[in-house]
Motif scaffolding. Structure first.
Motif, PDB file in Angstrom:
ATOM      1  N   UNK A   1       7.259  -3.196 -10.545  1.00 35.57           N
ATOM      2  CA  UNK A   1       6.596  -2.276 -11.478  1.00 35.57           C
ATOM      3  C   UNK A   1       6.661  -0.849 -10.945  1.00 35.57           C
ATOM      4  N   UNK A   2       6.819   0.117 -11.833  1.00 38.94           N
ATOM      5  CA  UNK A   2       6.785   1.514 -11.384  1.00 38.94           C
ATOM      6  C   UNK A   2       5.459   1.806 -10.663  1.00 38.94           C
ATOM      7  N   UNK A   3       5.555   2.494  -9.533  1.00 41.79           N
ATOM      8  CA  UNK A   3       4.363   2.873  -8.790  1.00 41.79           C
ATOM      9  C   UNK A   3       3.873   1.840  -7.799  1.00 41.79           C
TER      10      UNK A   3
ATOM     11  N   UNK B   1       5.871  -0.490  -5.260  1.00 44.07           N
ATOM     12  CA  UNK B   1       6.484  -0.450  -3.931  1.00 44.07           C
ATOM     13  C   UNK B   1       7.428   0.750  -3.790  1.00 44.07           C
ATOM     14  N   UNK B   2       8.357   0.876  -4.704  1.00 42.55           N
ATOM     15  CA  UNK B   2       9.377   1.918  -4.571  1.00 42.55           C
ATOM     16  C   UNK B   2       9.037   3.175  -5.366  1.00 42.55           C
ATOM     17  N   UNK B   3       8.020   3.113  -6.192  1.00 44.29           N
ATOM     18  CA  UNK B   3       7.660   4.268  -7.004  1.00 44.29           C
ATOM     19  C   UNK B   3       8.296   4.245  -8.382  1.00 44.29           C
ATOM     20  N   UNK B   4       9.568   3.888  -8.447  1.00 42.37           N
ATOM     21  CA  UNK B   4      10.231   3.821  -9.748  1.00 42.37           C
ATOM     22  C   UNK B   4      10.363   2.365 -10.173  1.00 42.37           C
ATOM     23  N   UNK B   5      10.814   2.156 -11.387  1.00 45.10           N
ATOM     24  CA  UNK B   5      10.965   0.798 -11.919  1.00 45.10           C
ATOM     25  C   UNK B   5      12.061   0.072 -11.145  1.00 45.10           C
ATOM     26  N   UNK B   6      11.713  -1.052 -10.554  1.00 43.89           N
ATOM     27  CA  UNK B   6      12.682  -1.858  -9.819  1.00 43.89           C
ATOM     28  C   UNK B   6      13.593  -2.666 -10.718  1.00 43.89           C
ATOM     29  N   UNK B   7      13.309  -2.654 -12.018  1.00 42.84           N
ATOM     30  CA  UNK B   7      14.170  -3.320 -13.004  1.00 42.84           C
ATOM     31  C   UNK B   7      14.569  -2.291 -14.067  1.00 42.84           C
ATOM     32  N   UNK B   8      15.395  -1.317 -13.699  1.00 49.01           N
ATOM     33  CA  UNK B   8      15.729  -0.257 -14.644  1.00 49.01           C
ATOM     34  C   UNK B   8      16.694  -0.677 -15.752  1.00 49.01           C
TER      35      UNK B   8
ATOM     36  N   UNK C   1       6.330  -9.866 -18.995  1.00 45.27           N
ATOM     37  CA  UNK C   1       5.846 -10.958 -18.147  1.00 45.27           C
ATOM     38  C   UNK C   1       5.356 -10.415 -16.812  1.00 45.27           C
ATOM     39  N   UNK C   2       6.055  -9.435 -16.294  1.00 42.38           N
ATOM     40  CA  UNK C   2       5.673  -8.800 -15.023  1.00 42.38           C
ATOM     41  C   UNK C   2       4.249  -8.254 -15.112  1.00 42.38           C
ATOM     42  N   UNK C   3       3.919  -7.618 -16.212  1.00 40.24           N
ATOM     43  CA  UNK C   3       2.567  -7.075 -16.386  1.00 40.24           C
ATOM     44  C   UNK C   3       1.527  -8.191 -16.448  1.00 40.24           C
TER      45      UNK C   3
ATOM     46  N   UNK D   1      -3.844 -14.419  -2.356  1.00 44.97           N
ATOM     47  CA  UNK D   1      -3.266 -13.386  -3.227  1.00 44.97           C
ATOM     48  C   UNK D   1      -3.922 -12.065  -2.853  1.00 44.97           C
ATOM     49  N   UNK D   2      -3.143 -11.139  -2.322  1.00 42.57           N
ATOM     50  CA  UNK D   2      -3.706  -9.904  -1.782  1.00 42.57           C
ATOM     51  C   UNK D   2      -2.897  -8.684  -2.180  1.00 42.57           C
ATOM     52  N   UNK D   3      -3.484  -7.542  -1.901  1.00 42.01           N
ATOM     53  CA  UNK D   3      -2.797  -6.258  -2.026  1.00 42.01           C
ATOM     54  C   UNK D   3      -2.486  -5.767  -0.614  1.00 42.01           C
ATOM     55  N   UNK D   4      -1.401  -5.058  -0.494  1.00 43.01           N
ATOM     56  CA  UNK D   4      -1.031  -4.463   0.791  1.00 43.01           C
ATOM     57  C   UNK D   4      -2.148  -3.508   1.226  1.00 43.01           C
ATOM     58  N   UNK D   5      -2.520  -3.553   2.498  1.00 43.99           N
ATOM     59  CA  UNK D   5      -3.591  -2.705   3.007  1.00 43.99           C
ATOM     60  C   UNK D   5      -3.137  -1.323   3.449  1.00 43.99           C
ATOM     61  N   UNK D   6      -1.845  -1.051   3.392  1.00 43.99           N
ATOM     62  CA  UNK D   6      -1.376   0.299   3.718  1.00 43.99           C
ATOM     63  C   UNK D   6      -1.936   1.251   2.663  1.00 43.99           C
ATOM     64  N   UNK D   7      -2.531   2.355   3.083  1.00 47.62           N
ATOM     65  CA  UNK D   7      -3.193   3.244   2.125  1.00 47.62           C
ATOM     66  C   UNK D   7      -2.258   3.869   1.092  1.00 47.62           C
ATOM     67  N   UNK D   8      -0.992   3.962   1.390  1.00 46.74           N
ATOM     68  CA  UNK D   8      -0.047   4.580   0.459  1.00 46.74           C
ATOM     69  C   UNK D   8       0.806   3.553  -0.281  1.00 46.74           C
ATOM     70  N   UNK D   9       0.357   2.316  -0.345  1.00 42.73           N
ATOM     71  CA  UNK D   9       1.145   1.250  -0.979  1.00 42.73           C
ATOM     72  C   UNK D   9       0.288   0.500  -1.997  1.00 42.73           C
ATOM     73  N   UNK D  10       0.863   0.195  -3.137  1.00 42.14           N
ATOM     74  CA  UNK D  10       0.162  -0.549  -4.181  1.00 42.14           C
ATOM     75  C   UNK D  10       0.781  -1.925  -4.399  1.00 42.14           C
ATOM     76  N   UNK D  11       1.610  -2.365  -3.468  1.00 35.83           N
ATOM     77  CA  UNK D  11       2.299  -3.649  -3.618  1.00 35.83           C
ATOM     78  C   UNK D  11       1.324  -4.821  -3.467  1.00 35.83           C
TER      79      UNK D  11
END
Length: 187
Positions: A21-23, A25-32, A63-65, A139-149
């Motif tokens: 998803x945009x925003x 891991x990589x910031x942009x859409x990983x499925x462009x 489905x991703x959403x 099921x968790x979120x990454x704990x790095x403050x700059x990551x939303x993965x």
């Protein structure tokens, strides 16, 4: 708790899909585009399958959403069960056994099912196993403050804190090391 290989693979696939998803891991859409979808499906060994088209890309993004909602409900097994049931219904899951060179596997859709249905069904069965086993805390979120993965902690001691979409763990450990070193130097 050790999950069956196919369950662990489906959980990883679900997290990887959400992380496109945009925003996230990589910031942009990983499925462009459709080509990126085909690469994603190949990397996750979603075979056999029909060739994907633009409609499939849109359906996989939808489905991703829906899969992303699973991480929002990880602390509420009843709500998560409702989401999993919805995924199973929307995916038109129809489990069947197949033999791969003397090894039996449970497939959750027909091989010619569209990619979005296959991905949703695979993920739903895996999430269902987590609910049944009382393991939704994995099921968790990454704990790095700059990551939303998102991530699935499949470690034995439930100690995974960072995603594997980048170098989140390495960056956090290096920052902690620098902070300790600076503290020692200042003291």
């Amino acid at each position: 708790m050790t999950f069956a290989h196919d369950t662990a693979a489906a959980l990883g696939l679900a997290a990887d899909l959400v992380n496109t998803e945009p925003g996230r891991a990589a910031g942009s859409d990983g499925l462009p585009d459709v080509a990126a979808l085909e690469v994603f499906l190949d990397e996750h060994q979603v075979i056999p399958r029909p060739v994907s088209g633009p409609g499939d890309l849109d359906a996989v993004r939808d489905a991703r959403a829906r899969l992303a909602a699973v991480w929002e409900q990880a602390g509420d097994p009843a709500a998560l069960a409702g989401t999993v049931n919805g995924l199973l219904e929307q995916s038109d899951a129809r489990p069947w056994l197949t033999d791969h060179d003397g090894s039996w596997h449970l497939h959750v859709t027909r091989p010619d099912a569209p990619p979005a249905r296959r991905l949703s069904a695979l993920a739903a069965f895996a999430f269902g196993a987590m609910v049944r086993l009382g393991e939704t805390g994995r099921l968790r979120r990454c704990l790095a403050p700059d990551c939303a993965a998102v991530l699935v902690d499949l470690s034995r001691n439930r100690s995974r804190l960072y995603c594997d979409t980048g170098n989140c763990g390495n960056r956090q450990h290096a920052a902690a090391y620098r902070a300790r070193k600076a503290e020692r130097g200042a003291g």
